[in-house]
Design a protein around this motif. Structure first.
Motif, PDB file in Angstrom:
ATOM      1  N   LEU A 207      12.041  40.408  14.546  1.00 32.62           N
ATOM      2  CA  LEU A 207      13.568  40.246  14.812  1.00 32.62           C
ATOM      3  C   LEU A 207      14.074  41.567  15.639  1.00 32.62           C
ATOM      4  CD1 LEU A 207      16.143  39.015  14.114  1.00 32.62           C
ATOM      5  CD2 LEU A 207      16.057  40.267  12.031  1.00 32.62           C
ATOM      6  N   ALA A 208      14.474  41.331  16.463  1.00 33.00           N
ATOM      7  CA  ALA A 208      15.023  42.296  17.401  1.00 33.00           C
ATOM      8  C   ALA A 208      16.460  42.785  17.326  1.00 33.00           C
ATOM      9  CB  ALA A 208      15.018  42.048  18.936  1.00 33.00           C
ATOM     10  N   GLY A 209      17.158  41.751  16.818  1.00 26.59           N
ATOM     11  CA  GLY A 209      18.793  42.055  16.527  1.00 26.59           C
ATOM     12  C   GLY A 209      19.643  40.905  16.440  1.00 26.59           C
ATOM     13  N   GLU A 210      20.918  40.960  16.472  1.00 22.66           N
ATOM     14  CA  GLU A 210      21.844  39.887  16.655  1.00 22.66           C
ATOM     15  C   GLU A 210      22.713  40.095  17.652  1.00 22.66           C
ATOM     16  OE1 GLU A 210      25.386  38.666  13.606  1.00 22.66           O
ATOM     17  OE2 GLU A 210      23.553  39.578  12.653  1.00 22.66           O
ATOM     18  N   ILE A 211      23.310  39.107  18.280  1.00 25.18           N
ATOM     19  CA  ILE A 211      24.042  39.110  19.290  1.00 25.18           C
ATOM     20  C   ILE A 211      25.198  37.752  19.217  1.00 25.18           C
ATOM     21  CG2 ILE A 211      22.728  40.143  21.102  1.00 25.18           C
ATOM     22  CD1 ILE A 211      22.075  37.057  22.084  1.00 25.18           C
ATOM     23  N   GLY A 212      26.183  37.830  20.132  1.00 22.95           N
ATOM     24  CA  GLY A 212      27.035  36.892  20.345  1.00 22.95           C
ATOM     25  C   GLY A 212      26.683  36.025  21.715  1.00 22.95           C
ATOM     26  N   LEU A 213      26.894  35.030  21.997  1.00 23.96           N
ATOM     27  CA  LEU A 213      26.611  34.381  23.337  1.00 23.96           C
ATOM     28  C   LEU A 213      28.065  33.830  23.963  1.00 23.96           C
ATOM     29  CD1 LEU A 213      23.455  32.504  22.764  1.00 23.96           C
ATOM     30  CD2 LEU A 213      23.467  34.452  23.936  1.00 23.96           C
ATOM     31  N   GLY A 214      28.314  34.247  25.201  1.00 22.97           N
ATOM     32  CA  GLY A 214      29.576  33.889  25.782  1.00 22.97           C
ATOM     33  C   GLY A 214      29.914  32.511  25.663  1.00 22.97           C
ATOM     34  N   PHE A 215      28.888  31.614  25.942  1.00 25.66           N
ATOM     35  CA  PHE A 215      28.900  30.159  26.254  1.00 25.66           C
ATOM     36  C   PHE A 215      29.212  29.390  24.689  1.00 25.66           C
ATOM     37  CE2 PHE A 215      24.511  30.356  25.888  1.00 25.66           C
ATOM     38  CZ  PHE A 215      24.010  29.218  25.374  1.00 25.66           C
ATOM     39  N   ARG A 216      29.040  30.213  23.443  1.00 26.50           N
ATOM     40  CA  ARG A 216      29.065  29.528  22.131  1.00 26.50           C
ATOM     41  C   ARG A 216      30.015  30.403  21.504  1.00 26.50           C
ATOM     42  NH1 ARG A 216      28.557  24.753  22.486  1.00 26.50           N
ATOM     43  NH2 ARG A 216      27.849  24.514  20.241  1.00 26.50           N
ATOM     44  N   PRO A 217      31.169  30.635  21.832  1.00 30.95           N
ATOM     45  CA  PRO A 217      32.126  31.517  21.116  1.00 30.95           C
ATOM     46  C   PRO A 217      32.186  31.440  19.538  1.00 30.95           C
ATOM     47  CG  PRO A 217      33.191  30.042  22.580  1.00 30.95           C
ATOM     48  CD  PRO A 217      31.930  29.956  22.885  1.00 30.95           C
ATOM     49  N   GLY A 218      32.274  32.665  19.025  1.00 29.22           N
ATOM     50  CA  GLY A 218      32.263  32.673  17.416  1.00 29.22           C
ATOM     51  C   GLY A 218      31.156  32.211  16.641  1.00 29.22           C
ATOM     52  N   LEU A 219      30.172  32.133  17.252  1.00 28.81           N
ATOM     53  CA  LEU A 219      28.724  32.138  16.696  1.00 28.81           C
ATOM     54  C   LEU A 219      27.742  33.245  16.938  1.00 28.81           C
ATOM     55  CD1 LEU A 219      27.673  28.345  17.945  1.00 28.81           C
ATOM     56  CD2 LEU A 219      28.781  29.277  15.730  1.00 28.81           C
ATOM     57  N   ARG A 220      26.964  33.597  16.093  1.00 30.84           N
ATOM     58  CA  ARG A 220      26.129  34.819  15.995  1.00 30.84           C
ATOM     59  C   ARG A 220      24.568  34.295  16.158  1.00 30.84           C
ATOM     60  NH1 ARG A 220      27.978  39.185  18.015  1.00 30.84           N
ATOM     61  NH2 ARG A 220      26.694  40.374  16.740  1.00 30.84           N
ATOM     62  N   PHE A 221      23.938  35.032  16.905  1.00 30.84           N
ATOM     63  CA  PHE A 221      22.475  34.692  17.138  1.00 30.84           C
ATOM     64  C   PHE A 221      21.439  35.748  16.863  1.00 30.84           C
ATOM     65  CE2 PHE A 221      24.944  31.935  19.468  1.00 30.84           C
ATOM     66  CZ  PHE A 221      24.504  30.744  19.392  1.00 30.84           C
TER      67      PHE A 221
END
Length: 168
Positions: free
Chosen positions: A145-159
């Motif tokens: 596991l490297a960390g957590e991000i948001g993705l611009g094309f899936r607003p409101g979700l975390r990955f």
């Protein structure tokens, strides 16, 4: 189980697979996919690029994964050098009736084979923070596991972002 490159004739079956997968994902609180993504055009493009793999069991599609070198710009947020060549798995899905049969692991294994064939030593993958199955699977396969991000094309979700470095 056979792992092979997908062909255009597989798209209808892949869309049927999504009809079985997406409702279960959403019911579990994983909103990563919906009725608009992934779609037939996304799969068709993957096929055109020679990067969509399917797992077949007894002639039926049991799972799918896009094995790409496409890295999201947001990956830099976890400290990854996105200019470094990496094989990235996207759109990994397994028929709910075949969960636990090793389908996802086999598809991830194909990603490693592709990396080795291309001389790439880094594999990366992201998954929705609500996808507990992949959060169990990736570490078992040697991904950290490297960390957590948001993705611009899936607003409101975390990955969550995972990485595996091959030896050699």
């Amino acid at each position: 189980m056979q792992i092979r490159l997908a062909v255009r004739e597989d798209v209808a079956s892949l869309m049927e697979l999504l009809k079985r997968v997406v409702p279960l994902m959403r019911a579990a609180g994983n909103l990563q996919w919906d009725e608009t993504y992934p779609n037939a055009r996304v799969f068709e493009r993957d096929i055109e690029l020679g990067q969509l793999w399917v797992a077949e069991i007894d002639g039926a599609i049991a799972g799918v994964a896009a094995v790409t070198t496409d890295q999201e710009p947001e990956y830099a947020q976890v400290g990854w050098d996105i200019d470094e060549a990496a094989v990235v798995v996207h759109r990994l899905a397994v028929d709910p009736a075949l969960r636990g049969a090793g389908v996802a692991g086999a598809l991830m294994g194909k990603a490693e084979e592709v990396a080795v064939e291309r001389g790439i030593r880094v594999l990366r993958v992201d998954t929705n923070t609500q996808n507990e199955a992949t959060q169990r699977l990736f570490p078992k396969l040697g991904y950290g596991l490297a960390g957590e991000i948001g993705l611009g094309f899936r607003p409101g979700l975390r990955f969550y972002c995972y990485e595996k470095r091959l030896g050699g």
